[in-house]
Design a protein around this motif. Structure first.
Motif, PDB file in Angstrom:
ATOM      1  N   LYS A  44       6.929  -1.134  -3.928  1.00 26.21           N
ATOM      2  CA  LYS A  44       5.551  -0.777  -3.580  1.00 26.21           C
ATOM      3  C   LYS A  44       4.982  -1.592  -2.436  1.00 26.21           C
ATOM      4  O   LYS A  44       3.991  -1.210  -1.827  1.00 26.21           O
ATOM      5  N   SER A 139       1.086   3.142 -10.262  1.00 25.35           N
ATOM      6  CA  SER A 139       1.175   4.434  -9.584  1.00 25.35           C
ATOM      7  C   SER A 139       2.326   4.353  -8.565  1.00 25.35           C
ATOM      8  O   SER A 139       2.541   3.306  -7.949  1.00 25.35           O
ATOM      9  N   ASN A 141       3.130   4.890  -5.575  1.00 26.90           N
ATOM     10  CA  ASN A 141       2.840   4.952  -4.136  1.00 26.90           C
ATOM     11  C   ASN A 141       3.049   3.577  -3.516  1.00 26.90           C
ATOM     12  O   ASN A 141       3.078   2.578  -4.240  1.00 26.90           O
ATOM     13  N   SER A 147      -2.419   7.778  -4.296  1.00 29.81           N
ATOM     14  CA  SER A 147      -1.509   7.904  -5.442  1.00 29.81           C
ATOM     15  C   SER A 147      -0.849   9.282  -5.454  1.00 29.81           C
ATOM     16  O   SER A 147      -1.437  10.266  -5.025  1.00 29.81           O
ATOM     17  N   HIS A 226      -8.321   0.926  -0.813  1.00 29.34           N
ATOM     18  CA  HIS A 226      -7.323   1.454  -1.728  1.00 29.34           C
ATOM     19  C   HIS A 226      -7.351   2.972  -1.681  1.00 29.34           C
ATOM     20  O   HIS A 226      -8.315   3.554  -1.261  1.00 29.34           O
TER      21      HIS A 226
HETATM   22 MG    MG Z   1      -2.258   2.327  -8.052  1.00 29.06          MG
END
Ligand code: MG
Ligand code: TXA
Length: 327
Positions: A44, A139, A141, A147, A226
């Protein structure tokens, strides 16, 4: 061997498997295996002090992960699991620091998706000890990105870094679970989700508070930047949308607009994506829409600010962060 058995075997071998949940796709690893957890952070590009949610097959596994479990947690689990609710509880001493980000609490949830539950049961069945049978899954991503709500999104985000992607179709809810802190003090929603404060309050007997502590960004989803597309995204009051779009077009910019109604008449340099006026449907589509609009390569994405109603709180939260993150 079927797909789920193969996925469970890979997880037991310390590999990463992406799997569908009702909220968004998760990037799963054996929560009791430090090497496997390290792979999540590497895949990630996520800072190592950000804690992970542990996914469980059912509420009977709570004791393996948490201590001093309050009655409220059991009631909420009975009411909403499997479902889009993450409970923050005092951690069991044997939970890995890499999972909790070194905190004295742990995030736990039972996801409501048939493939996820099948996977958790198959993986969990072979791990019956303390801290066995849980899947740590953020998540799926790259850190800070939008996401994923389909298997194809996961492939775009993480491609070759995962051993396997279980395809369970598009996620029903579409945005991340509600995170409720029950680790001490008054119940507090750290991240709003489509399971709202009112539903939680009806079970608790009182409405939960909102917001984490200041100066303690314990929820990475609570960072300002985010859930962001790479095209700059601007949230605009519905009444100002037409003027803002017209101005951007006059400046020669290509504009994508996500709004319930088209802001100005058709313009060659404007793409309009019709947004649902229903909060649940809007949430269901949100991340896929942001990806589509991002892929157009426009100079600007304008999003009509959602209504100020409670039903839109979680959607408004994600949009605000997407706007902050895309600057
Ligand atoms: Mg997340
Ligand atoms: O819907 C969801 O929750 C999805 C699916 C895959 O289950 N998962 C998800 O994970 O959104 P992630 O890692 O993207 O976001 C989980 C959030 C993080 O922001 C993390 O900081 C917070 O949960 N979290 C995890 N453990 C925590 C803890 N002990 N205290 C406070 N926040 C915690």
């Amino acid at each position: 061997m079927n797909e789920v058995s193969r996925a469970a075997a890979l997880l037991r071998a310390g590999e990463l498997v992406a799997f569908p949940t009702e909220t968004v796709y998760g990037l799963g690893a054996d929560a009791s295996n430090p090497q496997a957890i390290a792979k999540i952070f590497a895949a990630k590009g996520r800072p190592a002090d950000h804690p992970l949610i542990v996914h469980l097959p059912d509420a009977s596994h709570l004791e393996r992960w948490a201590v001093d479990i309050p009655e409220a947690a059991r009631k909420l689990a009975a009411a909403f699991w499997p479902g889009p609710l993450t409970l923050i509880l005092k951690r069991h001493p044997s939970v890995l620091d890499a999972v909790t980000g070194g905190q004295d609490t742990v995030g736990l949830r039972v996801p409501n998706h048939p493939l996820a539950l099948q996977l958790l049961r198959e993986f969990g069945g072979a791990n019956s000890g303390a801290n066995g049978g849980g899947l740590a899954a953020p998540s799926a991503n790259r850190f800070g990105h939008v996401s994923p709500t389909t298997a194809a999104h996961v492939r775009e985000e993480l491609g070759g870094t995962v051993a396997m992607i279980l395809d369970g179709g598009p996620c029903a809810v579409g945005i991340e679970s509600t995170i409720l802190d029950l680790s001490g003090g008054e119940p507090r929603i750290l991240r709003p989700g489509m399971l709202d404060a009112e539903a939680i309050g009806a079970v608790l007997g009182c409405l939960p508070a909102f917001g984490g502590e200041q100066n303690a960004p314990r929820v990475s989803g609570s960072l300002d930047a985010h859930y962001a597309p790479s095209t700059p995204l601007q949230l605009v009051a519905a009444a100002d949308l037409a003027a803002t779009a017209a101005q951007a077009l006059a400046d020669g910019r290509r504009v994508a607009v996500l709004a319930p109604e088209a802001p100005v008449h058709i313009h060659q340099k404007m793409v309009w994506s019709a947004a649902s006026a229903d909060a649940a449907q809007f949430a269901h589509e949100l991340y896929a829409r942001l990806r589509e609009l991002d892929a157009l390569g426009c100079d600007l994405i304008l999003v009509a600010a959602p209504p100020a109603a409670e039903a839109w709180r979680a959607v408004a939260d994600r949009l605000r962060r997407a706007a902050a993150g895309s600057k």
